[in-house]
Design an enzyme around this catalytic site. Structure first.
Site, PDB file in Angstrom:
ATOM      1  N   GLU A  88      10.384   3.571  -5.953  1.00  0.00           N
ATOM      2  CA  GLU A  88       9.618   4.757  -5.521  1.00  0.00           C
ATOM      3  C   GLU A  88      10.039   5.985  -6.318  1.00  0.00           C
ATOM      4  O   GLU A  88       9.208   6.781  -6.739  1.00  0.00           O
ATOM      5  CB  GLU A  88       9.821   4.968  -4.015  1.00  0.00           C
ATOM      6  N   HIS A 105      20.193  -8.805 -17.003  1.00  0.00           N
ATOM      7  CA  HIS A 105      19.175  -9.767 -17.460  1.00  0.00           C
ATOM      8  C   HIS A 105      18.178  -9.112 -18.405  1.00  0.00           C
ATOM      9  O   HIS A 105      16.996  -9.443 -18.392  1.00  0.00           O
ATOM     10  CB  HIS A 105      18.478 -10.378 -16.236  1.00  0.00           C
ATOM     11  N   GLU A 159       4.471   9.725 -12.143  1.00  0.00           N
ATOM     12  CA  GLU A 159       3.120  10.217 -11.817  1.00  0.00           C
ATOM     13  C   GLU A 159       3.008  11.730 -11.881  1.00  0.00           C
ATOM     14  O   GLU A 159       1.903  12.242 -12.007  1.00  0.00           O
ATOM     15  CB  GLU A 159       2.662   9.690 -10.467  1.00  0.00           C
ATOM     16  N   ARG A 195      -5.131  22.003   6.692  1.00  0.00           N
ATOM     17  CA  ARG A 195      -4.318  21.451   7.796  1.00  0.00           C
ATOM     18  C   ARG A 195      -5.001  20.278   8.477  1.00  0.00           C
ATOM     19  O   ARG A 195      -4.409  19.583   9.302  1.00  0.00           O
ATOM     20  CB  ARG A 195      -4.045  22.538   8.847  1.00  0.00           C
ATOM     21  N   CYS A 239      -3.541  20.240  12.923  1.00  0.00           N
ATOM     22  CA  CYS A 239      -4.893  20.800  12.948  1.00  0.00           C
ATOM     23  C   CYS A 239      -4.774  22.292  12.662  1.00  0.00           C
ATOM     24  O   CYS A 239      -3.688  22.834  12.562  1.00  0.00           O
ATOM     25  CB  CYS A 239      -5.512  20.630  14.327  1.00  0.00           C
ATOM     26  N   LYS A 267      -6.009  11.395  -5.095  1.00  0.00           N
ATOM     27  CA  LYS A 267      -5.186  11.245  -3.873  1.00  0.00           C
ATOM     28  C   LYS A 267      -5.514   9.937  -3.171  1.00  0.00           C
ATOM     29  O   LYS A 267      -4.665   9.328  -2.559  1.00  0.00           O
ATOM     30  CB  LYS A 267      -5.431  12.418  -2.915  1.00  0.00           C
ATOM     31  N   ASN A 284      -3.577  22.465  18.641  1.00  0.00           N
ATOM     32  CA  ASN A 284      -2.977  21.738  17.528  1.00  0.00           C
ATOM     33  C   ASN A 284      -1.695  21.130  18.073  1.00  0.00           C
ATOM     34  O   ASN A 284      -0.797  21.845  18.502  1.00  0.00           O
ATOM     35  CB  ASN A 284      -2.652  22.701  16.366  1.00  0.00           C
ATOM     36  N   GLY A 285      -1.596  19.807  18.092  1.00  0.00           N
ATOM     37  CA  GLY A 285      -0.362  19.182  18.579  1.00  0.00           C
ATOM     38  C   GLY A 285      -0.664  17.865  19.273  1.00  0.00           C
ATOM     39  O   GLY A 285      -1.751  17.311  19.152  1.00  0.00           O
ATOM     40  N   LYS A 297       7.520   8.306  -8.593  1.00  0.00           N
ATOM     41  CA  LYS A 297       7.416   9.765  -8.420  1.00  0.00           C
ATOM     42  C   LYS A 297       7.550  10.473  -9.760  1.00  0.00           C
ATOM     43  O   LYS A 297       6.780  11.353 -10.109  1.00  0.00           O
ATOM     44  CB  LYS A 297       8.492  10.272  -7.446  1.00  0.00           C
ATOM     45  N   TRP A 308      -7.299  17.336  12.740  1.00  0.00           N
ATOM     46  CA  TRP A 308      -6.658  16.188  12.093  1.00  0.00           C
ATOM     47  C   TRP A 308      -6.322  15.271  13.246  1.00  0.00           C
ATOM     48  O   TRP A 308      -5.325  15.456  13.927  1.00  0.00           O
ATOM     49  CB  TRP A 308      -5.413  16.613  11.328  1.00  0.00           C
TER      50      TRP A 308
HETATM   51  C1  AGP Z   1       1.845   7.659  -4.620  1.00  0.00           C
HETATM   52  O1  AGP Z   1       2.511   8.889  -4.859  1.00  0.00           O
HETATM   53  C2  AGP Z   1       0.464   7.654  -5.226  1.00  0.00           C
HETATM   54  N1  AGP Z   1      -0.303   8.748  -4.718  1.00  0.00           N
HETATM   55  C3  AGP Z   1      -0.222   6.294  -5.066  1.00  0.00           C
HETATM   56  O2  AGP Z   1       0.620   5.295  -5.585  1.00  0.00           O
HETATM   57  C4  AGP Z   1      -0.570   5.910  -3.606  1.00  0.00           C
HETATM   58  O3  AGP Z   1       0.615   5.624  -2.895  1.00  0.00           O
HETATM   59  C5  AGP Z   1      -1.469   4.666  -3.635  1.00  0.00           C
HETATM   60  O4  AGP Z   1      -2.667   4.983  -4.309  1.00  0.00           O
HETATM   61  C6  AGP Z   1      -1.800   4.135  -2.240  1.00  0.00           C
HETATM   62  O5  AGP Z   1      -2.504   5.112  -1.525  1.00  0.00           O
HETATM   63  P1  AGP Z   1      -2.678   4.914   0.062  1.00  0.00           P
HETATM   64  O6  AGP Z   1      -1.302   4.953   0.652  1.00  0.00           O
HETATM   65  O7  AGP Z   1      -3.523   6.064   0.489  1.00  0.00           O
HETATM   66  O8  AGP Z   1      -3.319   3.585   0.281  1.00  0.00           O
END
Ligand code: AGP
Length: 618
Positions: free
Chosen positions: A491, A514, A498, A27, A2, A613, A102-103, A495, A76
């Protein structure tokens, strides 16, 4: 995480505090509140929503009256869903004290019960309201001043805190204290004014002179008199070290990092600790998770666990599959939520569905949850946002305590999701007897070492940056892993894709034969996770197959590995740990690699093109 802020001095405090909250919204932003003292009345205004929502209210209210002292909070949520009552600031029962915090107070429940037995009543579900009443109770029983009462009260508290406390009977002082959460004190000219905040962004335009409290310190700030800093544990005076800040406002919001993504990569040691704090108790040899404990029969009697998620959260779910099946011997299926919701899956009342989501707002995951509930399954959520749609839609859950994740590319959410899944898998394994008490205890001890190992591992940043410079112009990359690290390979590829827009694919290392091995030539960088205990010899064979076709190998190995070093073009060493916990470490170099390549390519790291996001639409 927070944001707290406050002012005591000669200026009109309202604009300083309200604008300070806006600076701290990164935050946390699920609710906000402010208290202004006009010399007679403590005016309080707080609401669910953003600081702008708070302003709509305060613009109409008394609170805008001239006031020289004020504190504010942008929340938060960790305890208690976001609503007006749970928003900060919180008054004590008498109405004389007010606090922002905050905590996380881990033992708030025990303290609350004791205070209730002493006649205290509570308005909110927060740990913060408990703390301000504990301070009031200590002040009353000890007959001491606010500073001493705060110090004594905090010696009874277990957890993390950054607090600012005001007592209207002593209107020329503010008391602040910290353990595990930051506090900066802005020092005005000749002690005429002081600012307090979670970081310097709310006051950097007024003063560049700041004191950063150390963990376990408390400061008593007296207008026109100055500051006294004391140790919380023994009340001893310590020097107040005033430093002149050189950071810009933008640098402060990013904690001095160039991007939120890098800041969040570096926050992972603390985020992992905050996620297992109060849940993993190695000394007692137990794992406590209310959402699991209260529904343990559902988990133990389940025919299977179905994990639904998207993107990075789906990769965390895949790690969860290996954890649950390896440790607890429970059958697991991992489903892309977008596919699960439409493929008419077979779901029964004997299924446990675990929905994983950082934002708690992903449309496909939310739809998958509703489908599973309609078929009678028990649905458990793993979210990072308290009170989010998914957190409210699921029957029970466990929050990751990663704090707000601003960068679109998920990093600390991934490692804290795996932390939660590891705790659940260990808990179920112990309950089912598929893991001995000794092995269980060993895992708890090993998990406790992870945050420090991540901290140490982050020191490879420079080495990874050098590797990034070599491969930043690649058009395609492959990521390979086996076992627990196959999801980490996926993963790592995501990264890179994206944020740098370079095409990348993750594969199980054995899958190369394969088809994908046809892709190998001198222009194909291959990132391979080759930790000591994860089918090591087989991965070494895969590396040799790639090298014999001129592929470039960047290997992530267990520290001290000399074999792979002989073969690979680059090796990145990670500390040794239990194979099941290696994803918490092996993902770090891949996060840093994608970050540095994206920066070198001049990409918008925190807001990559075409991405949001939180994908709240189909
Ligand atoms: C991951 O870096 C991306 N931002 C995206 O794949 C994300 O993980 C996905 O949209 C799921 O989001 P969520 O975890 O908020 O459900």
């Amino acid at each position: 995480m927070c944001g707290i802020t406050g002012y005591i001095g000669y200026r009109d405090a309202y604009p300083i505090v309200i604008n300070g909250l806006k600076r701290l919204e990164y935050r946390g932003y699920d609710s906000a509140g402010i208290m202004m003292y006009d010399g007679d009345v403590m005016h309080l205004s707080k609401t669910k929503g953003k600081v702008s929502d708070l302003e709509v209210i305060t613009n109409k209210e008394e609170i805008r009256k001239e006031g020289r002292i004020g504190i504010g909070h942008t929340r938060w949520a960790t305890h208690g869903v976001p609503n007006d009552t749970n928003s900060h600031p919180h008054f004590s029962q008498s109405g004389n004290l007010v606090i922002v915090h905050n905590g996380i107070i881990e033992n708030y429940d025990t303290i609350k019960k004791e205070l209730i037995s002493r006649g205290y009543e509570f308005q909110s579900d927060t740990d913060t309201e408990v703390l301000v009443n504990l301070i009031e109770e200590v002040k009353k029983t000890e007959g001491c001043k606010l500073g001493k009462a705060v110090q004594l009260a905090l010696t009874q508290v277990i957890g993390a805190y950054a607090i600012a406390v005001f007592d209207k009977s002593k209107p020329n002082e503010l008391v602040v204290a910290r353990l595990g959460s930051p506090i900066a004190i802005g020092v005005g000219n000749e002690n005429k004014e002081f600012f307090v905040a979670s970081d310097a962004s709310p006051f950097i335009e007024y003063t560049k002179n700041a004191i950063y409290l150390e963990d376990g310190e408390l400061a008593i700030i007296k207008k026109d008199k100055g500051i006294k800093v004391r140790k919380i544990d023994n009340d001893k005076l310590v020097d107040a070290n005033i430093q002149e800040l050189q950071l810009s406002l933008e640098q402060i919001e990013k904690g001095g990092y160039d991007h939120f993504m890098l800041k969040e990569i570096y926050e992972q040691p603390k985020a992992i600790i905050d996620t297992y704090r109060g849940r993993m108790l190695p000394d007692e040899g137990i794992i406590k998770m209310a959402g699991v404990d209260d529904n343990i029969s559902k988990f133990l009697n389940a025919d299977r666990i179905i994990i639904v998620a998207c993107g990075t959260s789906w990769h965390a779910g895949l790690v969860g599959e290996y954890l649950f099946e390896d440790m607890a011997r429970i059958p697991v299926e991992v489903e892309y939520a977008s596919e699960f919701r439409y493929r008419n899956p077979i779901i029964t009342e004997k299924d446990v569905v675990i929905a994983i989501s950082q934002s708690g707002e992903t449309a496909d995951t939310l739809a998958a949850i509703k489908l599973a509930k309609s078929k009678g399954a028990f649905v458990f959520g793993v979210c990072n946002v308290v009170g989010s749609s998914i957190a409210r839609e699921t029957h029970a859950g466990a929050y990751t305590h990663a704090g707000p994740e601003i960068g679109v590319a998920s990093t600390k959410a991934f490692t804290t999701q795996i932390t939660v899944l590891s705790l659940i898998a260990l808990k179920l394994a112990k309950k089912r007897g598929t893991l001995s008490q000794t092995a269980f205890q060993q895992y708890l001890q090993t998990m406790q070492l992870i945050p420090n190992q991540v901290e140490q591992l982050l020191k490879i940043d420079k080495q990874v940056e050098e590797i990034a410079a070599v491969y930043k112009d690649a058009k395609n990359c492959l990521y390979l892993g086996r076992g627990f690290n196959f999801p980490v390979a996926l993963e790592g590829a995501l990264k890179l894709k994206e944020i740098s827009y370079i095409h990348a694919e993750g594969y199980p290392a054995a899958e190369m034969k394969h088809g994908p091995i046809a892709l190998i030539d001198e222009n194909m960088p291959v990132f391979v996770i080759a930790t000591k205990r994860g089918h090591y010899e087989k991965v070494v064979s895969n590396i040799q197959e790639i090298k014999s076709r001129s592929g470039k190998i960047i290997a992530i190995v267990t520290e001290g590995d000399e074999t792979v070093k002989e073969i690979a073009d680059h090796t990145i060493e990670i500390p040794e740990t239990e194979e099941a916990l290696t994803p918490l470490l092996t993902t770090i170099p891949l996060q840093l690699l994608s970050y540095h390549i994206a920066v070198m390519l001049g990409k918008n790291v925190d807001q990559p093109r075409n991405l949001a996001k939180s994908v709240t639409v189909e």
